[in-house]
Design an enzyme around this catalytic site. Structure first.
Site, PDB file in Angstrom:
ATOM      1  N   SER A   1     -54.110  55.353 -80.356  1.00 43.81           N
ATOM      2  CA  SER A   1     -54.856  55.605 -81.592  1.00 43.81           C
ATOM      3  C   SER A   1     -56.183  54.863 -81.631  1.00 43.81           C
ATOM      4  O   SER A   1     -57.009  55.110 -82.513  1.00 43.81           O
ATOM      5  CB  SER A   1     -54.001  55.216 -82.807  1.00 43.81           C
ATOM      6  OG  SER A   1     -53.629  53.862 -82.713  1.00 43.81           O
TER       7      SER A   1
ATOM      8  N   TYR B   1     -47.993  36.932 -72.848  1.00 45.29           N
ATOM      9  CA  TYR B   1     -48.781  38.096 -72.410  1.00 45.29           C
ATOM     10  C   TYR B   1     -48.854  38.153 -70.878  1.00 45.29           C
ATOM     11  O   TYR B   1     -48.654  39.212 -70.266  1.00 45.29           O
ATOM     12  CB  TYR B   1     -50.178  37.986 -73.015  1.00 45.29           C
ATOM     13  CG  TYR B   1     -51.087  39.171 -72.779  1.00 45.29           C
ATOM     14  CD1 TYR B   1     -50.967  40.340 -73.527  1.00 45.29           C
ATOM     15  CD2 TYR B   1     -52.103  39.107 -71.815  1.00 45.29           C
ATOM     16  CE1 TYR B   1     -51.820  41.420 -73.317  1.00 45.29           C
ATOM     17  CE2 TYR B   1     -52.957  40.179 -71.599  1.00 45.29           C
ATOM     18  CZ  TYR B   1     -52.814  41.330 -72.361  1.00 45.29           C
ATOM     19  OH  TYR B   1     -53.666  42.396 -72.149  1.00 45.29           O
TER      20      TYR B   1
HETATM   21  P1  NAP Z   1     -55.794  47.582 -78.833  1.00 49.28           P
HETATM   22  O1  NAP Z   1     -57.169  48.026 -79.231  1.00 49.28           O
HETATM   23  O2  NAP Z   1     -55.110  46.537 -79.630  1.00 49.28           O
HETATM   24  O3  NAP Z   1     -54.873  48.887 -78.701  1.00 49.28           O
HETATM   25  C1  NAP Z   1     -53.504  48.800 -78.403  1.00 49.28           C
HETATM   26  C2  NAP Z   1     -52.814  49.965 -79.054  1.00 49.28           C
HETATM   27  O4  NAP Z   1     -51.386  49.868 -78.813  1.00 49.28           O
HETATM   28  C3  NAP Z   1     -53.002  49.962 -80.570  1.00 49.28           C
HETATM   29  O5  NAP Z   1     -53.281  51.261 -81.025  1.00 49.28           O
HETATM   30  C4  NAP Z   1     -51.652  49.482 -81.053  1.00 49.28           C
HETATM   31  O6  NAP Z   1     -51.316  49.870 -82.368  1.00 49.28           O
HETATM   32  C5  NAP Z   1     -50.734  50.119 -80.044  1.00 49.28           C
HETATM   33  N1  NAP Z   1     -49.419  49.520 -80.115  1.00 49.28           N
HETATM   34  C6  NAP Z   1     -49.102  48.206 -80.237  1.00 49.28           C
HETATM   35  N2  NAP Z   1     -47.785  48.046 -80.301  1.00 49.28           N
HETATM   36  C7  NAP Z   1     -47.232  49.284 -80.229  1.00 49.28           C
HETATM   37  C8  NAP Z   1     -45.912  49.763 -80.237  1.00 49.28           C
HETATM   38  N3  NAP Z   1     -44.873  48.932 -80.340  1.00 49.28           N
HETATM   39  N4  NAP Z   1     -45.703  51.096 -80.157  1.00 49.28           N
HETATM   40  C9  NAP Z   1     -46.736  51.963 -80.056  1.00 49.28           C
HETATM   41  N5  NAP Z   1     -48.030  51.557 -80.037  1.00 49.28           N
HETATM   42  C10 NAP Z   1     -48.271  50.228 -80.123  1.00 49.28           C
HETATM   43  O7  NAP Z   1     -55.818  47.055 -77.320  1.00 49.28           O
HETATM   44  P2  NAP Z   1     -56.707  47.506 -76.063  1.00 49.28           P
HETATM   45  O8  NAP Z   1     -57.676  46.433 -75.820  1.00 49.28           O
HETATM   46  O9  NAP Z   1     -57.164  48.908 -76.190  1.00 49.28           O
HETATM   47  O10 NAP Z   1     -55.585  47.381 -74.928  1.00 49.28           O
HETATM   48  C11 NAP Z   1     -54.903  48.512 -74.376  1.00 49.28           C
HETATM   49  C12 NAP Z   1     -54.062  48.007 -73.211  1.00 49.28           C
HETATM   50  O11 NAP Z   1     -54.931  47.400 -72.237  1.00 49.28           O
HETATM   51  C13 NAP Z   1     -53.040  46.946 -73.610  1.00 49.28           C
HETATM   52  O12 NAP Z   1     -51.863  47.117 -72.867  1.00 49.28           O
HETATM   53  C14 NAP Z   1     -53.734  45.649 -73.223  1.00 49.28           C
HETATM   54  O13 NAP Z   1     -52.814  44.629 -72.981  1.00 49.28           O
HETATM   55  C15 NAP Z   1     -54.462  46.084 -71.965  1.00 49.28           C
HETATM   56  N6  NAP Z   1     -55.595  45.221 -71.629  1.00 49.28           N
HETATM   57  C16 NAP Z   1     -56.682  45.100 -72.468  1.00 49.28           C
HETATM   58  C17 NAP Z   1     -57.730  44.265 -72.101  1.00 49.28           C
HETATM   59  C18 NAP Z   1     -58.963  44.110 -72.953  1.00 49.28           C
HETATM   60  O14 NAP Z   1     -59.855  43.342 -72.578  1.00 49.28           O
HETATM   61  N7  NAP Z   1     -59.090  44.791 -74.072  1.00 49.28           N
HETATM   62  C19 NAP Z   1     -57.673  43.545 -70.907  1.00 49.28           C
HETATM   63  C20 NAP Z   1     -56.543  43.686 -70.097  1.00 49.28           C
HETATM   64  C21 NAP Z   1     -55.534  44.533 -70.459  1.00 49.28           C
HETATM   65  P3  NAP Z   1     -51.564  48.771 -83.580  1.00 49.28           P
HETATM   66  O15 NAP Z   1     -53.045  48.718 -83.729  1.00 49.28           O
HETATM   67  O16 NAP Z   1     -50.826  49.330 -84.728  1.00 49.28           O
HETATM   68  O17 NAP Z   1     -50.974  47.463 -83.082  1.00 49.28           O
END
Ligand code: NAP
Length: 246
Positions: free
Chosen positions: A10, A154
């Protein structure tokens, strides 16, 4: 038409991956956490996907919950007929230095980031085994490869994804299913917007390219791993960090 299911799509990286795979021609199953806010955001992502001429539908489920994942996978299969690509993107952080980190903080992150990957690979893997093809990509992190202070929970969850990816690749490879992971560094999303200026400057000082990555730069590699060009790539974790550690 091939179908891609993306968890936590989302907002952030997941939304960008959904839109990129729609552009690639996949019908898109958008998983979002079951809340009104996430549903509204996911609907916007679906509209963008549809603008590429593909089908896009929302599937609410907490991916940490096996029963909800089971219902979702059944519903996606019923609506789209196949699941050709799975992207395990949903993730959370609940940071704190080790001695201050509560058991609840640890367990919550493991449930969402790690157990969800078991849930989804097991359930979608069964569908792909019957199809005799499929691509699975999970979002790991540089924190899982190198560790990061304040992220015991994490980094454990993301390191686990590296091992789970190799195991699933070995179990599913002979049936034409590839299983890979990507390990992003610092990517500009709501997750990294939460960092202080001091934390941000310190981190970017370690990056050879000296800047944040863009979600589109993660989506491009995921798109490649789901494509026929990556048909002989499996069990790998590809770091996408602008040269964080070399
Ligand atoms: P984000 O903006 O927080 O998006 C994560 C999404 O996952 C949100 O829509 C969240 O919904 C959803 N989510 C969380 N818990 C959930 C659940 N139990 N069931 C279904 N959906 C759920 O994070 P992002 O930065 O885009 O990260 C995406 C992925 O990349 C993650 O796995 C993160 O660990 C990984 N990652 C990100 C970075 C970075 O720099 N951003 C770096 C390394 C890895 P809610 O908003 O309702 O929680």
């Amino acid at each position: 038409m091939a179908t891609a299911l993306i968890t936590g799509a989302s907002q952030g990286i997941g939304a960008c991956i959904a839109e990129r795979l729609a552009k690639d021609g996949y019908d898109i199953a958008i998983n979002h956490f079951p809340s009104e806010g996430d549903k509204a955001n996911a609907e916007k992502v679906a509209e963008t996907c549809r603008s590429f001429g593909v089908k896009a539908e929302l599937f609410a489920a907490n991916v940490a919950d096996y029963a909800q994942c089971e219902e979702m996978v059944k519903a996606v299969k019923a609506s789209f007929g196949s699941i050709d690509a799975l992207v395990n993107n949903a993730g959370i952080t609940k940071d704190g230095l080790l001695l201050r980190m509560s058991e609840a903080q640890y367990d919550a992150v493991i449930a969402v980031n790690q157990k969800s990957v078991f849930n989804m690979i097991k359930l979608v893997g069964a569908v792909m085994l019957r199809q005799k093809h499929g691509s699975i990509v999970s979002l790991a992190s540089v924190a899982g490869l190198y560790g990061n202070p304040g992220q015991m929970n994490y980094s454990a969850s993301k390191a686990a994804i590296v091992g789970m990816t190799k195991t699933a690749a070995k179990e599913l490879g002979s049936r034409g299913i590839t299983v890979n992971a990507v390990a992003p560094g610092f990517i500009k999303t709501p997750m990294t917007d939460a960092l202080t200026d001091e934390q941000r400057d310190k981190m970017l000082g370690l990056v050879a390219m000296g800047r944040y990555g863009d979600p589109a730069e993660i989506a491009g590699v995921v798109s490649f791993l789901c494509s026929a060009d990556a048909s002989y790539v499996t069990g790998q974790t590809i770091e996408i960090s602008g040269g964080l550690m070399m």
